[in-house]
Design a protein around this motif. Structure first.
Motif, PDB file in Angstrom:
ATOM      1  N   ILE A  99       0.941  -1.111  -0.143  1.00  0.00           N
ATOM      2  CA  ILE A  99      -0.109   0.124  -0.120  1.00  0.00           C
ATOM      3  C   ILE A  99       0.976   1.192   0.115  1.00  0.00           C
ATOM      4  O   ILE A  99       1.671   1.495   0.846  1.00  0.00           O
ATOM      5  CB  ILE A  99      -0.824  -0.017   1.128  1.00  0.00           C
ATOM      6  CG1 ILE A  99      -1.820  -1.180   1.115  1.00  0.00           C
ATOM      7  CG2 ILE A  99      -1.674   1.193   1.452  1.00  0.00           C
ATOM      8  CD1 ILE A  99      -2.690  -1.506   2.573  1.00  0.00           C
ATOM      9  N   ALA A 160      -2.216 -14.753  -1.365  1.00  0.00           N
ATOM     10  CA  ALA A 160      -1.957 -14.052  -0.160  1.00  0.00           C
ATOM     11  C   ALA A 160      -0.964 -14.692   0.646  1.00  0.00           C
ATOM     12  O   ALA A 160      -0.341 -14.168   1.233  1.00  0.00           O
ATOM     13  CB  ALA A 160      -3.482 -14.331   0.776  1.00  0.00           C
TER      14      ALA A 160
ATOM     15  N   MET B   1       9.546  -2.368  -4.228  1.00  0.00           N
ATOM     16  CA  MET B   1       8.624  -1.528  -3.322  1.00  0.00           C
ATOM     17  C   MET B   1       9.556  -0.367  -2.786  1.00  0.00           C
ATOM     18  O   MET B   1      10.630  -0.565  -2.591  1.00  0.00           O
ATOM     19  CB  MET B   1       8.391  -2.537  -2.231  1.00  0.00           C
ATOM     20  CG  MET B   1       7.485  -2.392  -1.287  1.00  0.00           C
ATOM     21  SD  MET B   1       7.359  -3.598  -0.056  1.00  0.00           S
ATOM     22  CE  MET B   1       8.787  -3.469   0.713  1.00  0.00           C
ATOM     23  N   ASN B   2       8.821   0.497  -2.412  1.00  0.00           N
ATOM     24  CA  ASN B   2       9.606   1.649  -1.974  1.00  0.00           C
ATOM     25  C   ASN B   2       9.398   1.430  -0.378  1.00  0.00           C
ATOM     26  O   ASN B   2       8.605   1.030   0.079  1.00  0.00           O
ATOM     27  CB  ASN B   2       9.019   2.947  -2.471  1.00  0.00           C
ATOM     28  CG  ASN B   2       8.921   3.072  -3.883  1.00  0.00           C
ATOM     29  OD1 ASN B   2       9.808   2.869  -4.547  1.00  0.00           O
ATOM     30  ND2 ASN B   2       7.647   3.621  -4.468  1.00  0.00           N
ATOM     31  N   ARG B   3      10.450   2.298   0.091  1.00  0.00           N
ATOM     32  CA  ARG B   3      10.391   2.616   1.683  1.00  0.00           C
ATOM     33  C   ARG B   3       9.295   3.011   2.064  1.00  0.00           C
ATOM     34  O   ARG B   3       8.846   4.085   1.624  1.00  0.00           O
ATOM     35  CB  ARG B   3      11.724   2.988   2.143  1.00  0.00           C
ATOM     36  CG  ARG B   3      12.770   2.062   2.683  1.00  0.00           C
ATOM     37  CD  ARG B   3      13.790   2.643   3.348  1.00  0.00           C
ATOM     38  NE  ARG B   3      13.998   4.010   2.813  1.00  0.00           N
ATOM     39  CZ  ARG B   3      14.912   4.874   3.517  1.00  0.00           C
ATOM     40  NH1 ARG B   3      14.907   4.735   4.683  1.00  0.00           N
ATOM     41  NH2 ARG B   3      15.152   5.955   2.781  1.00  0.00           N
ATOM     42  N   GLY B   4       8.610   2.892   3.090  1.00  0.00           N
ATOM     43  CA  GLY B   4       7.333   3.444   3.632  1.00  0.00           C
ATOM     44  C   GLY B   4       6.091   2.983   3.191  1.00  0.00           C
ATOM     45  O   GLY B   4       5.071   3.227   3.725  1.00  0.00           O
ATOM     46  N   GLU B   5       6.138   1.980   2.063  1.00  0.00           N
ATOM     47  CA  GLU B   5       4.828   1.254   1.636  1.00  0.00           C
ATOM     48  C   GLU B   5       4.466   0.253   2.797  1.00  0.00           C
ATOM     49  O   GLU B   5       5.338  -0.212   3.586  1.00  0.00           O
ATOM     50  CB  GLU B   5       5.148   0.663   0.445  1.00  0.00           C
ATOM     51  CG  GLU B   5       5.280   1.593  -0.768  1.00  0.00           C
ATOM     52  CD  GLU B   5       5.288   0.873  -2.116  1.00  0.00           C
ATOM     53  OE1 GLU B   5       5.339  -0.122  -2.088  1.00  0.00           O
ATOM     54  OE2 GLU B   5       5.281   1.811  -3.188  1.00  0.00           O
ATOM     55  N   LEU B   6       3.398   0.148   2.810  1.00  0.00           N
ATOM     56  CA  LEU B   6       2.502  -0.794   3.786  1.00  0.00           C
ATOM     57  C   LEU B   6       2.541  -2.116   3.245  1.00  0.00           C
ATOM     58  O   LEU B   6       1.768  -2.368   2.304  1.00  0.00           O
ATOM     59  CB  LEU B   6       1.565  -0.087   4.555  1.00  0.00           C
ATOM     60  CG  LEU B   6       0.720  -1.135   5.432  1.00  0.00           C
ATOM     61  CD1 LEU B   6       1.474  -1.255   7.099  1.00  0.00           C
ATOM     62  CD2 LEU B   6      -0.615  -0.632   5.777  1.00  0.00           C
ATOM     63  N   VAL B   7       3.032  -3.046   3.941  1.00  0.00           N
ATOM     64  CA  VAL B   7       3.053  -4.500   3.317  1.00  0.00           C
ATOM     65  C   VAL B   7       2.134  -5.283   4.461  1.00  0.00           C
ATOM     66  O   VAL B   7       2.638  -5.727   5.284  1.00  0.00           O
ATOM     67  CB  VAL B   7       4.171  -5.232   3.071  1.00  0.00           C
ATOM     68  CG1 VAL B   7       3.932  -6.630   2.357  1.00  0.00           C
ATOM     69  CG2 VAL B   7       5.076  -4.317   2.209  1.00  0.00           C
ATOM     70  N   PRO B   8       0.714  -5.279   4.330  1.00  0.00           N
ATOM     71  CA  PRO B   8      -0.036  -5.941   5.495  1.00  0.00           C
ATOM     72  C   PRO B   8       0.317  -7.370   5.388  1.00  0.00           C
ATOM     73  O   PRO B   8       0.553  -8.073   4.304  1.00  0.00           O
ATOM     74  CB  PRO B   8      -1.456  -5.690   5.071  1.00  0.00           C
ATOM     75  CG  PRO B   8      -1.352  -4.727   3.984  1.00  0.00           C
ATOM     76  CD  PRO B   8       0.073  -4.649   3.349  1.00  0.00           C
ATOM     77  N   ARG B  10      -0.877 -10.972   5.508  1.00  0.00           N
ATOM     78  CA  ARG B  10      -2.174 -11.622   5.517  1.00  0.00           C
ATOM     79  C   ARG B  10      -1.862 -13.161   5.798  1.00  0.00           C
ATOM     80  O   ARG B  10      -2.305 -13.884   6.599  1.00  0.00           O
ATOM     81  CB  ARG B  10      -2.821 -11.444   4.190  1.00  0.00           C
ATOM     82  CG  ARG B  10      -3.698  -9.929   4.291  1.00  0.00           C
ATOM     83  CD  ARG B  10      -3.951  -9.710   2.971  1.00  0.00           C
ATOM     84  NE  ARG B  10      -5.405 -10.026   3.016  1.00  0.00           N
ATOM     85  CZ  ARG B  10      -6.153 -11.008   2.177  1.00  0.00           C
ATOM     86  NH1 ARG B  10      -5.532 -11.431   0.953  1.00  0.00           N
ATOM     87  NH2 ARG B  10      -7.561 -11.082   2.203  1.00  0.00           N
ATOM     88  N   ARG B  11      -0.965 -13.663   4.857  1.00  0.00           N
ATOM     89  CA  ARG B  11      -0.735 -15.089   4.922  1.00  0.00           C
ATOM     90  C   ARG B  11      -1.821 -15.927   5.155  1.00  0.00           C
ATOM     91  O   ARG B  11      -2.911 -15.506   4.574  1.00  0.00           O
ATOM     92  CB  ARG B  11       0.506 -15.250   6.179  1.00  0.00           C
ATOM     93  CG  ARG B  11       1.580 -14.194   5.727  1.00  0.00           C
ATOM     94  CD  ARG B  11       2.859 -14.673   6.208  1.00  0.00           C
ATOM     95  NE  ARG B  11       3.919 -13.776   5.701  1.00  0.00           N
ATOM     96  CZ  ARG B  11       4.853 -13.539   6.420  1.00  0.00           C
ATOM     97  NH1 ARG B  11       5.215 -14.113   7.637  1.00  0.00           N
ATOM     98  NH2 ARG B  11       5.662 -12.499   6.042  1.00  0.00           N
ATOM     99  N   ALA B  14      -5.773 -15.294   5.327  1.00  0.00           N
ATOM    100  CA  ALA B  14      -6.372 -14.718   4.133  1.00  0.00           C
ATOM    101  C   ALA B  14      -7.022 -15.892   3.667  1.00  0.00           C
ATOM    102  O   ALA B  14      -8.268 -15.706   2.933  1.00  0.00           O
ATOM    103  CB  ALA B  14      -5.518 -14.103   3.340  1.00  0.00           C
TER     104      ALA B  14
END
Ligand code: HEM
Ligand code: SF4
Ligand code: SF4
Ligand code: FES
Lengths: 249, 131
Positions: A99, A160, B1-8, B10-11, B14
């Protein structure tokens, strides 16, 4: 007179530098025609100009407004608020992608898998009168319908838990090339999907096909890839072809 | 991916995120749950069979216990799990081989119809024959 009502929007928020995401709620007055995208644009205009979201076409063509609306992957631009049950609408970014902020995900990971498969798909109009279907094809089914929205990757339970999984959109693109190669190297494409993180990873939840707004049916494409590969790997076929088209990876 | 992005993260949870799921998604969830349940059952089952090596009395005592209602309820759940997993597994095997892909939902409901009959018959048998 149009029937208006007030709906509470619960919107996922995240800003880089913040430790964790949070939810904000906004009241929006909607008519039966208001779409979720319009409601979000209203929120940005009136309540919070810092709300980040992605959109372009407003008519299900550009594939940029994909998000989870009450947990369901949808294009916000063609989802009417009235068609969603309840007085509260929860809006979240697509899952299984990083995100960038609020409702905007980073599609780089999506394209890293999609582009190598989909590059050969340069569209020629099927609707031109001179566009005769090739031999063996009765009618054109528009298989390059994919609008690259990422809904299928968001809903996929396998995507996921397996970040390396090629995912439904890329696999559907691969099948598209196998069906109509346009000079592409089909064995190479098949080899790329014939892996543990390729078409064999799928667990046939078929949610990708259910949420796809563009009738791509990636689930069926993945099963078609499997069928093709299985037939190719049959011992008597291998002999016939003088060996496998490629070594299973 | 940039620093600061959120990687939730889930694994695996999910897999069981039921929001907005369609029938095939529910089928997947149930298949996974029943599959794991069956593995658990198999382990318990083998562990219980160990009693056979410990003399007739202990085995008979266990059988008497196994015929009590709480155990019959567990058996009923087991029947559901076996029947669902096996029948849905047939569908997944076929679809996974590229057979009947476009009919996968219809196939699901037909198999579940057969499953319901099997489940009712077997459960009825279980509760009447252990009386
Ligand atoms: C009776 C016949 C059976 C059939 C036709 C069958 C079929 C299948 C199929 C096709 C899958 C793959 C599902 C997927 O790709 O998601 C599967 C998964 C699985 N099965 Fe079975 N199975 C049977 C019996 C059993 C038994 C007896 C056990 C346990 C002892 C078991 C445990 C599992 C487990 C743990 C999984 C993995 C679950 C998952 O990946 O979601 N199965 N089964
Ligand atoms: S296959 Fe469908 S859901 Fe997936 S990216 Fe393409 S259009 Fe979107
Ligand atoms: S059918 Fe396969 S690719 Fe599609 S959602 Fe299910 S697991 Fe993912
Ligand atoms: S805004 Fe283009 S698809 Fe929704």
């Amino acid at each position: 007179m149009t029937e208006q009502r007030t709906v509470q929007f619960r919107v996922f928020r995240y800003k880089q530098g913040r430790e964790r995401p949070w939810y904000d709620t906004f009241d929006v007055t909607v008519t039966p025609r208001t779409t979720v995208l319009e409601a979000l644009q209203f929120i940005r205009r009136v309540h919070d100009p810092s709300l980040m979201l992605r959109h372009s076409c407003h008519h299900a063509s550009c594939g940029t407004c994909g998000m989870r609306i009450n947990g369901q992957e949808r294009l916000a631009c063609i989802t009417r608020v009235h068609d969603i049950a309840g007085e509260r609408v929860t809006v979240e970014p697509l899952a299984n992608l990083p995100i960038i902020g609020d409702l905007v995900v980073d599609m780089k990971a999506f394209y890293a898998k999609f582009t190598p498969m989909a590059m050969p798909l340069i569209r020629h109009s099927e609707f031109l009168p001179e566009a005769e279907p090739p031999e063996g094809v009765d009618t054109y089914t528009r298989l390059e319908n994919c609008i690259e929205c990422g809904l299928c990757v968001s809903v996929c339970p396998v995507a996921a838990s397996d970040p390396l999984y090629l995912g439904p959109a890329a696999l559907a693109a691969a099948w598209r090339v196998v069906q109509e190669p346009r000079g592409q190297n089909v064995p190479e494409i098949l080899a790329q999907v014939d892996t543990a993180h390729g078409c064999w990873r799928c667990h046939i939840a078929m949610e990708c096909s259910a949420v796809c707004p563009s009738h791509v049916d990636p689930g069926a494409a993945i099963m078609a890839l499997r069928g093709t590969l299985i037939r190719q790997h049959l011992p008597w076929r291998r002999k016939q072809q003088g060996g496998d088209a490629h070594e299973p990876r | 991916m940039n620093r600061g992005e959120l990687v939730p993260r889930r694994r695996w949870p999910a897999w069981f995120d039921v929001r907005g799921r369609h029938v095939s998604g529910w089928a997947f969830i149930l298949n996974r749950l029943t599959g794991l349940g069956l593995v658990l059952y198999l382990i318990i089952h083998l562990w219980v069979l160990r009693l056979l090596t410990q003399g007739e009395a202990r085995w008979n005592a266990f059988i008497a216990l196994a015929k009590t209602p709480p155990f019959l309820v567990l058996d009923t759940i087991l029947f559901f799990g076996i029947i669902y997993h096996a029948l849905n597994g047939i569908r997944l095997t076929l679809v996974g081989l590229g057979i009947g892909v476009s009919a996968h939902k219809r196939m699901f409901w037909v198999l579940m119809g057969i499953g319901l009959v099997l489940f009712v018959l077997s459960t009825w048998g279980l509760w009447t024959m252990t009386k």
